[in-house]
Design a protein around this motif. Structure first.
Motif, mmCIF file in Angstrom:
data_model
loop_
_atom_site.group_PDB
_atom_site.id
_atom_site.type_symbol
_atom_site.label_atom_id
_atom_site.label_comp_id
_atom_site.label_asym_id
_atom_site.label_seq_id
_atom_site.Cartn_x
_atom_site.Cartn_y
_atom_site.Cartn_z
ATOM 1 N N THR A 1 -0.593 73.812 50.168
ATOM 2 C CA THR A 1 0.698 73.872 50.865
ATOM 3 C C THR A 1 1.836 73.332 50.009
ATOM 4 O O THR A 1 2.989 73.322 50.442
ATOM 5 C CB THR A 1 0.635 73.054 52.165
ATOM 6 O OG1 THR A 1 0.293 71.693 51.863
ATOM 7 C CG2 THR A 1 -0.415 73.642 53.103
ATOM 8 N N GLU A 2 1.524 72.926 48.781
ATOM 9 C CA GLU A 2 2.533 72.385 47.879
ATOM 10 C C GLU A 2 2.074 72.582 46.447
ATOM 11 O O GLU A 2 0.889 72.510 46.129
ATOM 12 C CB GLU A 2 2.731 70.887 48.153
ATOM 13 C CG GLU A 2 3.782 70.218 47.281
ATOM 14 C CD GLU A 2 3.873 68.732 47.535
ATOM 15 O OE1 GLU A 2 4.926 68.281 48.024
ATOM 16 O OE2 GLU A 2 2.893 68.009 47.241
ATOM 17 N N THR A 3 3.013 72.867 45.582
ATOM 18 C CA THR A 3 2.759 72.865 44.142
ATOM 19 C C THR A 3 4.058 72.442 43.476
ATOM 20 O O THR A 3 4.901 71.806 44.101
ATOM 21 C CB THR A 3 2.237 74.224 43.640
ATOM 22 O OG1 THR A 3 1.818 74.087 42.275
ATOM 23 C CG2 THR A 3 3.280 75.325 43.766
ATOM 24 N N GLY A 4 4.256 72.788 42.216
ATOM 25 C CA GLY A 4 5.490 72.377 41.560
ATOM 26 C C GLY A 4 5.420 72.587 40.070
ATOM 27 O O GLY A 4 4.668 73.436 39.577
ATOM 28 N N ALA A 5 6.208 71.812 39.342
ATOM 29 C CA ALA A 5 6.267 71.900 37.885
ATOM 30 C C ALA A 5 6.198 70.496 37.312
ATOM 31 O O ALA A 5 6.722 69.547 37.897
ATOM 32 C CB ALA A 5 7.543 72.597 37.440
ATOM 33 N N ALA B 1 8.289 68.989 43.080
ATOM 34 C CA ALA B 1 7.421 69.686 44.031
ATOM 35 C C ALA B 1 8.184 70.781 44.762
ATOM 36 O O ALA B 1 9.404 70.699 44.950
ATOM 37 C CB ALA B 1 6.840 68.699 45.043
ATOM 38 N N VAL B 2 7.436 71.812 45.201
ATOM 39 C CA VAL B 2 7.972 72.877 46.053
ATOM 40 C C VAL B 2 6.919 73.219 47.099
ATOM 41 O O VAL B 2 5.718 73.057 46.869
ATOM 42 C CB VAL B 2 8.340 74.146 45.258
ATOM 43 C CG1 VAL B 2 9.491 73.882 44.308
ATOM 44 C CG2 VAL B 2 7.135 74.692 44.505
ATOM 45 N N PRO B 3 7.341 73.694 48.297
ATOM 46 C CA PRO B 3 6.359 74.049 49.326
ATOM 47 C C PRO B 3 5.761 75.428 49.084
ATOM 48 O O PRO B 3 6.383 76.304 48.483
ATOM 49 C CB PRO B 3 7.193 74.042 50.608
ATOM 50 C CG PRO B 3 8.565 74.432 50.145
ATOM 51 C CD PRO B 3 8.727 73.820 48.779
ATOM 52 N N ILE B 4 4.548 75.611 49.584
ATOM 53 C CA ILE B 4 3.924 76.932 49.665
ATOM 54 C C ILE B 4 3.752 77.244 51.144
ATOM 55 O O ILE B 4 2.989 76.562 51.840
ATOM 56 C CB ILE B 4 2.560 76.973 48.955
ATOM 57 C CG1 ILE B 4 2.681 76.566 47.485
ATOM 58 C CG2 ILE B 4 1.952 78.381 49.057
ATOM 59 C CD1 ILE B 4 1.339 76.508 46.756
ATOM 60 N N LEU B 5 4.453 78.256 51.626
ATOM 61 C CA LEU B 5 4.354 78.635 53.034
ATOM 62 C C LEU B 5 3.115 79.512 53.262
ATOM 63 O O LEU B 5 2.600 80.116 52.317
ATOM 64 C CB LEU B 5 5.626 79.351 53.465
ATOM 65 C CG LEU B 5 6.934 78.566 53.242
ATOM 66 C CD1 LEU B 5 8.112 79.357 53.792
ATOM 67 C CD2 LEU B 5 6.870 77.177 53.854
ATOM 68 N N PRO B 6 2.639 79.627 54.504
ATOM 69 C CA PRO B 6 1.356 80.279 54.751
ATOM 70 C C PRO B 6 1.265 81.728 54.287
ATOM 71 O O PRO B 6 0.167 82.188 53.964
ATOM 72 C CB PRO B 6 1.201 80.177 56.272
ATOM 73 C CG PRO B 6 2.000 78.985 56.657
ATOM 74 C CD PRO B 6 3.170 78.978 55.732
ATOM 75 N N PHE C 1 5.843 81.550 42.370
ATOM 76 C CA PHE C 1 6.246 81.440 40.963
ATOM 77 C C PHE C 1 7.761 81.307 40.847
ATOM 78 O O PHE C 1 8.263 80.534 40.014
ATOM 79 C CB PHE C 1 5.761 82.645 40.165
ATOM 80 C CG PHE C 1 5.968 82.486 38.688
ATOM 81 C CD1 PHE C 1 4.981 81.915 37.899
ATOM 82 C CD2 PHE C 1 7.154 82.874 38.085
ATOM 83 C CE1 PHE C 1 5.173 81.738 36.537
ATOM 84 C CE2 PHE C 1 7.354 82.696 36.729
ATOM 85 C CZ PHE C 1 6.365 82.126 35.948
ATOM 86 N N ASN C 2 8.502 82.038 41.664
ATOM 87 C CA ASN C 2 9.962 81.899 41.641
ATOM 88 C C ASN C 2 10.374 80.473 41.999
ATOM 89 O O ASN C 2 11.326 79.928 41.425
ATOM 90 C CB ASN C 2 10.607 82.896 42.604
ATOM 91 C CG ASN C 2 10.493 84.328 42.125
ATOM 92 O OD1 ASN C 2 10.301 84.584 40.936
ATOM 93 N ND2 ASN C 2 10.594 85.274 43.041
ATOM 94 N N LYS C 3 9.666 79.870 42.950
ATOM 95 C CA LYS C 3 9.970 78.486 43.318
ATOM 96 C C LYS C 3 9.656 77.533 42.169
ATOM 97 O O LYS C 3 10.426 76.598 41.893
ATOM 98 C CB LYS C 3 9.171 78.070 44.553
ATOM 99 C CG LYS C 3 9.498 78.831 45.820
ATOM 100 C CD LYS C 3 8.664 78.305 46.988
ATOM 101 C CE LYS C 3 8.835 79.128 48.240
ATOM 102 N NZ LYS C 3 8.101 78.566 49.390
ATOM 103 N N THR C 4 8.528 77.740 41.502
ATOM 104 C CA THR C 4 8.162 76.836 40.416
ATOM 105 C C THR C 4 9.082 77.019 39.214
ATOM 106 O O THR C 4 9.278 76.067 38.447
ATOM 107 C CB THR C 4 6.701 77.010 39.994
ATOM 108 O OG1 THR C 4 6.477 78.347 39.552
ATOM 109 C CG2 THR C 4 5.749 76.693 41.136
ATOM 110 N N THR C 5 9.646 78.208 39.042
ATOM 111 C CA THR C 5 10.631 78.396 37.982
ATOM 112 C C THR C 5 11.837 77.501 38.218
ATOM 113 O O THR C 5 12.328 76.827 37.302
ATOM 114 C CB THR C 5 11.060 79.872 37.900
ATOM 115 O OG1 THR C 5 9.914 80.681 37.610
ATOM 116 C CG2 THR C 5 12.114 80.093 36.835
ATOM 117 N N LEU C 6 12.327 77.487 39.463
ATOM 118 C CA LEU C 6 13.442 76.604 39.794
ATOM 119 C C LEU C 6 13.026 75.140 39.677
ATOM 120 O O LEU C 6 13.789 74.297 39.191
ATOM 121 C CB LEU C 6 13.940 76.897 41.208
ATOM 122 C CG LEU C 6 15.106 76.032 41.709
ATOM 123 C CD1 LEU C 6 16.302 76.122 40.779
ATOM 124 C CD2 LEU C 6 15.478 76.417 43.130
ATOM 125 N N ALA C 7 11.789 74.826 40.103
ATOM 126 C CA ALA C 7 11.302 73.450 39.981
ATOM 127 C C ALA C 7 11.270 73.009 38.524
ATOM 128 O O ALA C 7 11.618 71.856 38.204
ATOM 129 C CB ALA C 7 9.913 73.332 40.601
#
Length: 318
Positions: free
Chosen positions: A130-134, A153-158, A166-172
């Motif tokens: 439910t969470e990952t990040g960079a 950190a960034v959330p992973i929604l269901p 990946f787009n979220k982790t790019t921003l992270a």
């Protein structure tokens, strides 16, 4: 006035492009960008680091192996303070890592020490995180094992796909680097050793790893589908002589959805269309709604699949 820090940047993909821009925004003297030739067999859906470097007038190198003595000597002659690696796909060996006087740093797409190794975003989705990040960390000989200097950190929604995560982790990655870079350049950034017993190392994935086993629980099936959904190769299965690629799904709880029972031959995993929507019952009785698919490499409406294959429902057992 002291000179700006000089860096050599090893980079590829969107993370490489964004993090290169962060270095430039902070006044880092990027003497060379080392990147990859694009693979003609790969879906190039991401920004090309080589194009960004050339836009800024930065020299570009694309060695097949950056660890050769000749290339190491070329980088030594540039006398860099730092190496930065942003989604560069090759390991930098000790002789190369010894070149920068102030060390080498890598941006990894997970919250280290979790998901060390290859394709960390895809593995995180497969495992239902439910969470990952960079994480920005010092490069050492062992992959993704050096001191951590920044994380975001960034959330992973269901129902997030790996592409969306990946787009979220790019921003992270951009945020983590932008936040810590002034301290890193000034020599005041904290360096924290990770506890590698709290994470694991994961290898790369192949397109054939996307085969769906419908006897598995619904959540597991849904996680696989979204982990390899476009721009990745997609999850797939064979049924009645056809190859079906599942490109999107939702995990649902539908206790009022009536399925034929075991007496009718549909006691296990099965596909069923209802009101134009396609549902798959998995091995645990859980339901996955299939929202997008291809039939024999051609787009098809999910709700039409059972009738096109000659039945509704259709057993998914071998």
């Amino acid at each position: 006035m002291s000179r700006p820090a000089k860096a050599i940047v090893f980079a590829y993909h969107n993370v490489g492009a964004r993090c290169l821009r962060v270095l430039l925004a902070h006044g880092v003297d990027v003497a060379l960008v080392v990147t990859h030739q694009d693979n003609p067999d790969e879906n190039i859906w991401f920004e090309r680091v080589a194009d960004v470097a050339r836009d800024y007038g930065i020299p570009v190198a694309m060695p097949d192996d950056p660890n050769t003595p000749e290339f190491v000597a070329r980088l030594q002659a540039l006398a860099p303070d730092f190496f930065f690696s942003f989604y560069y796909r090759l390991m930098l060996k000790p002789a190369l890592l010894a070149v920068p006087t102030r060390g080498g740093y890598n941006m990894h797409g997970s919250l280290l020490p979790k998901y060390r190794g290859r394709v960390p975003v895809n593995w995180a989705v497969i495992h239902g995180e439910t969470e990952t990040g960079a994480t920005l960390h010092r490069m050492v000989e062992k992959p993704d094992a050096g001191e951590i200097v920044a994380q975001q950190a960034v959330p992973i929604l269901p129902d997030d796909t790996a592409g969306e995560v990946f787009n979220k982790t790019t921003l992270a990655a951009e945020m983590a680097l932008d936040r810590v870079l002034p301290a890193l350049l000034s020599g005041t950034a904290p360096h924290v050793m990770p506890d590698l017993t709290q994470g694991g190392y994961f290898g790369g994935r192949r397109p054939e790893d996307g085969r769906i086993d419908w006897t598995r629980p619904a959540r597991e099936v849904h996680n696989l589908i979204r982990a390899v959904a476009p721009p990745y190769p997609g999850a797939f299965f064979e049924l009645r002589g056809h190859r079906i690629k599942v490109l999107g799904s939702h995990s649902l709880r539908l206790p009022d959805l009536e399925w034929p029972g075991a007496a009718e031959g549909f006691g296990g995993p099965a596909l069923m269309s209802r009101e134009g929507r396609l549902f798959a019952r998995c091995g645990d009785g859980g339901i996955v709604r299939i929202t997008s698919l291809e039939l024999d490499s051609r787009p098809a409406h999910p709700g039409d699949l059972p009738s096109r294959l000659g039945g509704n429902p259709i057993s998914l057992l071998p």
